[in-house]
Motif scaffolding. Structure first.
Motif, mmCIF file in Angstrom:
data_model
loop_
_atom_site.group_PDB
_atom_site.id
_atom_site.type_symbol
_atom_site.label_atom_id
_atom_site.label_comp_id
_atom_site.label_asym_id
_atom_site.label_seq_id
_atom_site.Cartn_x
_atom_site.Cartn_y
_atom_site.Cartn_z
ATOM 1 N N ALA A 52 1.303 -22.176 3.335
ATOM 2 C CA ALA A 52 0.907 -22.038 3.902
ATOM 3 C C ALA A 52 -0.217 -21.222 3.917
ATOM 4 N N VAL A 53 -2.123 -21.180 2.919
ATOM 5 C CA VAL A 53 -2.766 -20.093 3.732
ATOM 6 C C VAL A 53 -4.217 -20.742 3.500
ATOM 7 N N PHE A 54 -5.083 -20.524 4.704
ATOM 8 C CA PHE A 54 -6.325 -20.985 4.271
ATOM 9 C C PHE A 54 -7.900 -20.166 4.173
ATOM 10 N N ALA A 55 -8.149 -20.336 3.447
ATOM 11 C CA ALA A 55 -9.095 -19.853 3.001
ATOM 12 C C ALA A 55 -10.878 -19.734 3.046
ATOM 13 N N GLY A 56 -11.443 -18.863 3.382
ATOM 14 C CA GLY A 56 -12.718 -19.446 4.144
ATOM 15 C C GLY A 56 -13.224 -18.796 2.429
ATOM 16 N N PHE A 57 -14.739 -19.282 1.699
ATOM 17 C CA PHE A 57 -15.385 -18.571 0.954
ATOM 18 C C PHE A 57 -17.302 -18.704 1.084
ATOM 19 N N ARG A 58 -17.738 -17.479 0.793
ATOM 20 C CA ARG A 58 -19.516 -17.601 0.895
ATOM 21 C C ARG A 58 -19.613 -18.340 0.507
ATOM 22 N N ASP A 59 -19.773 -19.697 0.249
ATOM 23 C CA ASP A 59 -20.523 -20.738 0.032
ATOM 24 C C ASP A 59 -20.332 -21.993 0.876
ATOM 25 N N GLY A 60 -19.032 -21.507 2.289
ATOM 26 C CA GLY A 60 -18.975 -22.305 3.784
ATOM 27 C C GLY A 60 -17.534 -23.266 3.003
ATOM 28 N N VAL A 61 -17.010 -23.124 2.131
ATOM 29 C CA VAL A 61 -15.858 -23.864 1.710
ATOM 30 C C VAL A 61 -14.791 -23.585 2.002
ATOM 31 N N VAL A 62 -13.904 -24.560 3.311
ATOM 32 C CA VAL A 62 -12.828 -24.230 3.364
ATOM 33 C C VAL A 62 -11.544 -24.179 1.680
ATOM 34 N N ARG A 63 -10.448 -24.148 2.077
ATOM 35 C CA ARG A 63 -9.681 -24.550 1.107
ATOM 36 C C ARG A 63 -8.263 -24.332 1.440
ATOM 37 N N VAL A 64 -7.631 -25.219 1.532
ATOM 38 C CA VAL A 64 -5.556 -24.826 2.158
ATOM 39 C C VAL A 64 -5.263 -24.922 0.754
ATOM 40 N N LEU A 65 -4.857 -23.730 0.957
ATOM 41 C CA LEU A 65 -3.696 -22.881 -0.311
ATOM 42 C C LEU A 65 -2.392 -22.848 0.255
ATOM 43 N N TRP A 66 -0.604 -23.536 -0.877
ATOM 44 C CA TRP A 66 0.045 -24.039 -0.762
ATOM 45 C C TRP A 66 0.859 -23.067 -1.845
ATOM 46 N N ARG A 67 1.609 -21.967 -1.257
ATOM 47 C CA ARG A 67 2.121 -21.071 -2.470
ATOM 48 C C ARG A 67 4.049 -21.096 -2.645
ATOM 49 N N GLY A 68 4.158 -21.523 -4.077
ATOM 50 C CA GLY A 68 5.566 -21.320 -4.291
ATOM 51 C C GLY A 68 6.648 -21.338 -3.638
ATOM 52 N N ASN A 69 7.536 -21.748 -3.526
ATOM 53 C CA ASN A 69 8.846 -20.990 -2.522
ATOM 54 C C ASN A 69 10.168 -21.012 -4.008
ATOM 55 N N ALA A 70 10.210 -19.388 -3.482
ATOM 56 C CA ALA A 70 10.825 -18.444 -4.679
ATOM 57 C C ALA A 70 12.497 -18.878 -4.500
ATOM 58 N N VAL A 123 6.737 -18.205 -6.884
ATOM 59 C CA VAL A 123 5.578 -17.361 -5.641
ATOM 60 C C VAL A 123 4.100 -16.954 -6.266
ATOM 61 N N SER A 124 3.582 -16.555 -7.646
ATOM 62 C CA SER A 124 2.318 -16.502 -7.703
ATOM 63 C C SER A 124 1.306 -17.899 -8.147
ATOM 64 N N LYS A 125 1.893 -19.144 -8.644
ATOM 65 C CA LYS A 125 1.359 -19.919 -8.492
ATOM 66 C C LYS A 125 1.219 -20.168 -6.901
ATOM 67 N N TRP A 126 -0.062 -20.853 -6.695
ATOM 68 C CA TRP A 126 -0.848 -22.205 -5.340
ATOM 69 C C TRP A 126 -1.087 -22.747 -5.863
ATOM 70 N N THR A 127 -1.072 -23.419 -5.167
ATOM 71 C CA THR A 127 -1.829 -25.106 -5.175
ATOM 72 C C THR A 127 -2.428 -25.361 -4.197
ATOM 73 N N ARG A 128 -3.872 -26.113 -4.409
ATOM 74 C CA ARG A 128 -4.867 -26.793 -3.626
ATOM 75 C C ARG A 128 -4.554 -27.861 -2.918
ATOM 76 N N GLU A 129 -4.205 -27.987 -1.594
ATOM 77 C CA GLU A 129 -3.758 -29.034 -0.675
ATOM 78 C C GLU A 129 -4.803 -29.482 -0.319
ATOM 79 N N GLN A 130 -5.632 -29.381 0.193
ATOM 80 C CA GLN A 130 -6.863 -29.723 0.660
ATOM 81 C C GLN A 130 -8.267 -28.534 0.490
#
Length: 199
Positions: free
Chosen positions: A24-42, A48-55
């Motif tokens: 899981a990677v938490f990404a913060g954006f310029r517009d104040g939004v935080v997206r929690v991204l989940w990376r595929g498991n090889a 592995v290049s597929k990221w799913t948005r969780e929250q």
């Protein structure tokens, strides 16, 4: 594949206390939004290049400039250029195949109150201005966090009264937490001394 119009301004890889599998990677954006991204498991045949948005949540009105987790993963903090530090809490425990979900506890405002001269008189009044934060980290025991601010000062925020403050918070989610301010003084240069002698 998701695409966003705003740029990523802050990234943090979630520790195993948040994402057991470390995907899981938490990404913060310029517009104040935080997206929690989940990376595929090889290892499971996933791309592995597929990221799913969780929250997704939006704690700031300006760019997200930093994020941090407490050591046990129970707390998550974001800071922004809007002069706000937002605190979240995870009620659930980490489990395989999922990221801990965080609910908002509240925020603290970082502000300076400069003296301003009113042109119409000689009176002095004070106004609060947002103080952007550039980095944040939790104390190892999770009972405090420190933030560096754009005016060069450091703020230490006590979290010992977090639950009580959350219970008393207003509808705006603003928290009243004890905050200590510190200034980092520049060392005086000693004539003829080298850097090794000054350390």
């Amino acid at each position: 594949r998701d695409s966003w119009s705003e740029a990523v301004t802050s990234l943090v890889w979630a520790p195993v206390t948040v994402s057991v599998e470390g995907r899981a990677v938490f990404a913060g954006f310029r517009d104040g939004v935080v997206r929690v991204l989940w990376r595929g498991n090889a290892h499971q045949g996933e791309n592995v290049s597929k990221w799913t948005r969780e929250q997704v949540f939006k704690p700031h009105n300006g760019a997200v400039s930093g994020m941090a987790f407490s050591n046990d993963g129970s707390l998550f903090a974001t800071i922004g250029t809007d002069g706000i530090a937002f605190i979240f809490k995870a009620e659930s425990l980490p489990r395989k195949g999922a990221t801990r979900c965080y609910d908002p506890v509240g925020f603290i405002s970082l502000a300076v109150t400069p003296d301003v001269i009113n042109d119409s008189s000689t009176s002095v009044f004070r106004r609060q201005e947002p103080l952007a934060a550039s980095s944040v980290t939790f104390r190892p025991d999770g009972l405090a966090m420190i933030l560096s601010c754009s005016d060069g000062r450091i703020a230490e925020v006590s979290l010992t009264g977090l639950e009580a403050a959350a219970a008393e918070k207003s509808e705006s989610f603003e928290l009243s937490l004890s905050t200590s301010w510190f200034s980092v003084l520049r060392p005086k240069l000693v004539k003829g001394a080298n850097m090794g002698e000054m350390s």
